[in-house]
Write an enzyme that holds these catalytic residues in place. Sequence first.
Site, PDB file in Angstrom:
ATOM      1  N   ASP A 197      -1.541  -0.735   6.016  1.00 45.46           N
ATOM      2  CA  ASP A 197      -1.718  -0.110   7.328  1.00 45.46           C
ATOM      3  C   ASP A 197      -3.169  -0.062   7.772  1.00 45.46           C
ATOM      4  O   ASP A 197      -3.452  -0.161   8.962  1.00 45.46           O
ATOM      5  CB  ASP A 197      -1.120   1.305   7.341  1.00 45.46           C
ATOM      6  CG  ASP A 197      -1.947   2.291   6.532  1.00 45.46           C
ATOM      7  OD1 ASP A 197      -2.235   3.379   7.047  1.00 45.46           O
ATOM      8  OD2 ASP A 197      -2.289   1.978   5.376  1.00 45.46           O
ATOM      9  N   ASP A 230      -0.249   5.114   1.013  1.00 45.49           N
ATOM     10  CA  ASP A 230      -0.505   6.132   2.039  1.00 45.49           C
ATOM     11  C   ASP A 230      -0.532   5.516   3.437  1.00 45.49           C
ATOM     12  O   ASP A 230      -1.318   4.606   3.709  1.00 45.49           O
ATOM     13  CB  ASP A 230      -1.837   6.831   1.761  1.00 45.49           C
ATOM     14  CG  ASP A 230      -1.791   7.629   0.477  1.00 45.49           C
ATOM     15  OD1 ASP A 230      -1.233   8.733   0.498  1.00 45.49           O
ATOM     16  OD2 ASP A 230      -2.290   7.130  -0.554  1.00 45.49           O
ATOM     17  N   ASP A 269       0.866  -1.172   0.000  1.00 44.27           N
ATOM     18  CA  ASP A 269       0.000   0.000   0.000  1.00 44.27           C
ATOM     19  C   ASP A 269       0.912   1.234   0.000  1.00 44.27           C
ATOM     20  O   ASP A 269       2.124   1.122   0.241  1.00 44.27           O
ATOM     21  CB  ASP A 269      -0.880  -0.040   1.247  1.00 44.27           C
ATOM     22  CG  ASP A 269      -1.702   1.216   1.429  1.00 44.27           C
ATOM     23  OD1 ASP A 269      -2.411   1.596   0.487  1.00 44.27           O
ATOM     24  OD2 ASP A 269      -1.609   1.819   2.514  1.00 44.27           O
TER      25      ASP A 269
END
Length: 224
Positions: free
Chosen positions: A173, A17, A15
């Site tokens: 995250d 961001d 991922d």
Amino acid sequence: MASQRAGYRAAVLFDLDGTLIDSEPVWAAANGGLMRSRYAEMTDEILQNLSGLDSTLAMRYLHERFGWAGWDLADDVAWVEEQVRQQYAKGVNWLPGARDLLAALRREGLAVGLVTSTYRTLVAYVLAEAGAGCFDVVVCGDDGFAPKPDPAPYLAAMRHLELPASACVAVEDSPRGVASAAAAGCAVVQVRGHRPAPGADRHFAALADVDAVQLRELIGASVH
């Protein structure tokens, strides 16, 4: 979607961001600026609900939450993205350990992918800083796939790398991202967060705590 190489036997899919770059404050400031202009305030709850959403879904959430029926959603998305673009043009804030981990995985001979909800015009700034060939496949939020937590973005990345889920590990995250990667069949490492989200196989407080050896151990297919 962009793909540069094939022939790898295993991959790590990241991922963006909050995983590789510390962009959440940038997005929070941009969305918060729009909210303040309409006498609304950003809260921790709103930030949590926005986490992992693409620009359009995030703005739709804000419109529904605050009843912005008289405002054009597409115009608001464009305004927020322009604020983010201006910050990215000044430089991307990589999280500690991110660049070193990407380089280590390349030395290990693993494919490295990017699977993000961010739109490609903004991802371009990250790719420019990362350097040519850093990522073997790049799937963005405006590539036409169902958004996370749907598994479609990860499935697309694996198809382009011609790898099964057993040969891939994802690093995420947000709970939405973890759910997306897990539904695609990948082993999932979650970084950040107070506790692992459902579907996470391993949890680390920070990306800097993760190394290439730990990621290879989670990959079901042999890379030798």
